[in-house]
Write a protein that holds these residues in place. Structure first.
Motif, PDB file in Angstrom:
ATOM      1  N   LEU A 142      30.977 -44.814   8.955  1.00  0.00           N
ATOM      2  CA  LEU A 142      31.359 -43.838   7.845  1.00  0.00           C
ATOM      3  C   LEU A 142      32.950 -44.108   7.746  1.00  0.00           C
ATOM      4  N   PHE A 143      33.549 -44.305   6.517  1.00  0.00           N
ATOM      5  CA  PHE A 143      34.759 -44.525   6.247  1.00  0.00           C
ATOM      6  C   PHE A 143      35.429 -43.639   5.415  1.00  0.00           C
ATOM      7  N   ALA A 144      36.599 -43.045   5.503  1.00  0.00           N
ATOM      8  CA  ALA A 144      37.393 -42.473   4.396  1.00  0.00           C
ATOM      9  C   ALA A 144      38.320 -42.998   3.716  1.00  0.00           C
ATOM     10  N   TYR A 145      38.879 -42.735   2.493  1.00  0.00           N
ATOM     11  CA  TYR A 145      39.814 -42.989   1.628  1.00  0.00           C
ATOM     12  C   TYR A 145      40.923 -41.913   1.330  1.00  0.00           C
ATOM     13  N   PHE A 146      42.082 -42.229   1.642  1.00  0.00           N
ATOM     14  CA  PHE A 146      43.026 -41.152   1.443  1.00  0.00           C
ATOM     15  C   PHE A 146      43.774 -41.076   0.302  1.00  0.00           C
ATOM     16  N   GLU A 147      43.809 -42.279  -0.174  1.00  0.00           N
ATOM     17  CA  GLU A 147      44.749 -42.434  -1.517  1.00  0.00           C
ATOM     18  C   GLU A 147      44.135 -43.541  -2.408  1.00  0.00           C
ATOM     19  N   GLU A 148      44.179 -43.656  -3.731  1.00  0.00           N
ATOM     20  CA  GLU A 148      43.904 -44.547  -4.354  1.00  0.00           C
ATOM     21  C   GLU A 148      44.207 -45.807  -4.279  1.00  0.00           C
ATOM     22  N   GLY A 149      43.257 -46.740  -3.978  1.00  0.00           N
ATOM     23  CA  GLY A 149      43.694 -48.102  -3.842  1.00  0.00           C
ATOM     24  C   GLY A 149      44.026 -48.025  -2.323  1.00  0.00           C
ATOM     25  N   GLY A 150      43.934 -47.304  -1.469  1.00  0.00           N
ATOM     26  CA  GLY A 150      44.445 -47.381  -0.026  1.00  0.00           C
ATOM     27  C   GLY A 150      43.239 -47.851   0.793  1.00  0.00           C
ATOM     28  N   PRO A 151      43.725 -48.501   1.928  1.00  0.00           N
ATOM     29  CA  PRO A 151      42.576 -49.032   2.937  1.00  0.00           C
ATOM     30  C   PRO A 151      41.643 -48.070   3.460  1.00  0.00           C
ATOM     31  N   ALA A 152      40.435 -48.303   3.884  1.00  0.00           N
ATOM     32  CA  ALA A 152      39.457 -47.342   4.424  1.00  0.00           C
ATOM     33  C   ALA A 152      39.796 -47.072   5.949  1.00  0.00           C
ATOM     34  N   GLN A 153      39.592 -45.963   6.228  1.00  0.00           N
ATOM     35  CA  GLN A 153      39.861 -45.536   7.587  1.00  0.00           C
ATOM     36  C   GLN A 153      38.657 -45.354   8.488  1.00  0.00           C
ATOM     37  N   PRO A 154      38.203 -45.762   9.517  1.00  0.00           N
ATOM     38  CA  PRO A 154      36.939 -45.316  10.024  1.00  0.00           C
ATOM     39  C   PRO A 154      36.960 -44.017  10.615  1.00  0.00           C
ATOM     40  N   LEU A 155      35.820 -43.230  10.328  1.00  0.00           N
ATOM     41  CA  LEU A 155      35.593 -41.941  10.744  1.00  0.00           C
ATOM     42  C   LEU A 155      34.818 -41.801  12.215  1.00  0.00           C
ATOM     43  N   GLY A 156      33.591 -42.622  12.075  1.00  0.00           N
ATOM     44  CA  GLY A 156      32.646 -42.509  13.135  1.00  0.00           C
ATOM     45  C   GLY A 156      31.442 -43.380  12.601  1.00  0.00           C
ATOM     46  N   GLN A 157      30.715 -43.395  13.614  1.00  0.00           N
ATOM     47  CA  GLN A 157      29.000 -44.314  13.586  1.00  0.00           C
ATOM     48  C   GLN A 157      27.993 -43.383  13.611  1.00  0.00           C
ATOM     49  N   LEU A 158      27.091 -43.234  12.534  1.00  0.00           N
ATOM     50  CA  LEU A 158      26.082 -42.621  12.744  1.00  0.00           C
ATOM     51  C   LEU A 158      24.779 -43.475  13.484  1.00  0.00           C
ATOM     52  N   THR A 159      23.942 -42.767  14.473  1.00  0.00           N
ATOM     53  CA  THR A 159      22.997 -43.545  15.009  1.00  0.00           C
ATOM     54  C   THR A 159      21.585 -43.129  14.479  1.00  0.00           C
ATOM     55  N   LEU A 160      20.731 -43.992  14.800  1.00  0.00           N
ATOM     56  CA  LEU A 160      19.248 -43.520  14.526  1.00  0.00           C
ATOM     57  C   LEU A 160      18.430 -43.431  15.871  1.00  0.00           C
ATOM     58  N   ALA A 161      17.416 -42.487  15.941  1.00  0.00           N
ATOM     59  CA  ALA A 161      16.583 -42.392  17.096  1.00  0.00           C
ATOM     60  C   ALA A 161      15.023 -42.995  16.492  1.00  0.00           C
ATOM     61  N   GLY A 162      14.620 -43.595  17.453  1.00  0.00           N
ATOM     62  CA  GLY A 162      13.145 -44.090  17.582  1.00  0.00           C
ATOM     63  C   GLY A 162      12.105 -43.360  18.600  1.00  0.00           C
ATOM     64  N   PHE A 163      10.980 -43.515  18.269  1.00  0.00           N
ATOM     65  CA  PHE A 163       9.945 -42.848  19.369  1.00  0.00           C
ATOM     66  C   PHE A 163       8.857 -43.946  19.498  1.00  0.00           C
ATOM     67  N   ALA A 164       8.248 -44.096  20.544  1.00  0.00           N
ATOM     68  CA  ALA A 164       6.996 -45.055  20.803  1.00  0.00           C
ATOM     69  C   ALA A 164       5.858 -44.484  20.039  1.00  0.00           C
ATOM     70  N   ASN A 165       5.834 -43.142  19.872  1.00  0.00           N
ATOM     71  CA  ASN A 165       4.708 -42.411  19.197  1.00  0.00           C
ATOM     72  C   ASN A 165       5.483 -41.422  18.171  1.00  0.00           C
TER      73      ASN A 165
END
Length: 261
Positions: free
Chosen positions: A157-180
């Motif tokens: 996930l990235f955030a933009y703080f100004e028009e045309g500005g660089p993207a700043q990373p905010l964090g990483q979403l993860t996924l969970a899996g199960f055998a059943n």
């Protein structure tokens, strides 16, 4: 007369089936909902004459015997896992899972839960939460001055703080899996908890371990097939009516028996 109790178990089974179908139909518009299916098994049998019993002095063996069944019982209500269609919403925190993974959230008691409902929100403190206010794990905080958000398929996930500005990373979403995944316990509100049947959660970044990827600006529709559900509803209704007729016929036979002098 056993026919009365046997038919009663059949009526109870069809009633359970109708209740499951009604729950499926009522959740046709629930994000990420997978339909359930009622499954049944026959009850135990009374063995009047066991198959293979020796029937005569010369060793003749009965090929089948006499076994009378005593009805039906519910064996399980299993979830039918399927990928629902994706609907574009344009929401910057609407996330659809393309695959078999689940988002992890933290319940108020500190226990983890899992969901496929990606209609995420920004909490009053900037925390990314579900519609019910449960924080998504790992926690991601969106700064107040973020003007736009961007989520890539790998969950970053990235955030933009100004028009045309660089993207700043905010964090990483993860996924969970199960055998059943069918062994997960449904908690309501689109949440599930792991059980001994499901096995422990296996966490990974989207795109890894076959758990799927994320798509921003989309939500997963329910995978309920209305036509199939209505067809099964008609079948359950007919089954209920037939079992009711058996009870009526058995009652008439008992009435005739009591009139014998």
């Amino acid at each position: 007369m056993r026919a009365l109790t046997i038919a009663a178990t059949g009526m109870s089974a069809q009633q359970t089936r109708v209740e499951v179908i009604s729950n499926n139909l009522s959740n046709m518009s629930t994000t990420g909902f997978d339909p359930r299916r009622a499954e049944f098994a026959d009850l135990h049998y009374q063995q009047h004459t066991r198959a293979g019993t020796i029937n005569a002095a010369d060793g003749t063996v009965l090929p089948t015997g006499v076994q009378l069944g005593l009805g039906v019982r519910p064996s399980s209500v299993s979830v039918q896992l399927a990928q629902g269609a994706l609907t574009e919403t344009g929401g910057d925190l609407d996330v659809a899972i393309e695959g078999r993974g689940y988002l992890e959230v933290a319940l108020p008691n500190g226990q983890p839960a899992y969901t496929r409902d990606g209609a995420l929100k920004r909490g009053p403190d900037g925390l990314v939460v579900t519609a019910d206010g449960h924080a998504v794990a790992p926690e991601i905080v969106i700064p107040d001055d973020a003007r736009a958000l961007s989520l890539n398929p790998d969950g970053e996930l990235f955030a933009y703080f100004e028009e045309g500005g660089p993207a700043q990373p905010l964090g990483q979403l993860t996924l969970a899996g199960f055998a059943n995944a069918k062994g997960l316990e449904a908690l309501g509100s689109n949440l599930f908890a792991e059980t001994e049947a499901s096995g422990p959660a296996r966490l990974a970044a989207p795109g890894e371990d076959g758990l799927g990827t994320l798509r921003q600006g989309y939500l997963e529709d329910s995978s309920v097939d209305a036509v199939q559900e209505v067809t099964e509803l008609i079948e359950a209704q007919r089954g209920y009516e037939l079992n009711a007729k058996v009870i009526s016929a058995a009652d008439q036979m008992l009435g005739a028996t009591t009139q014998v002098r």
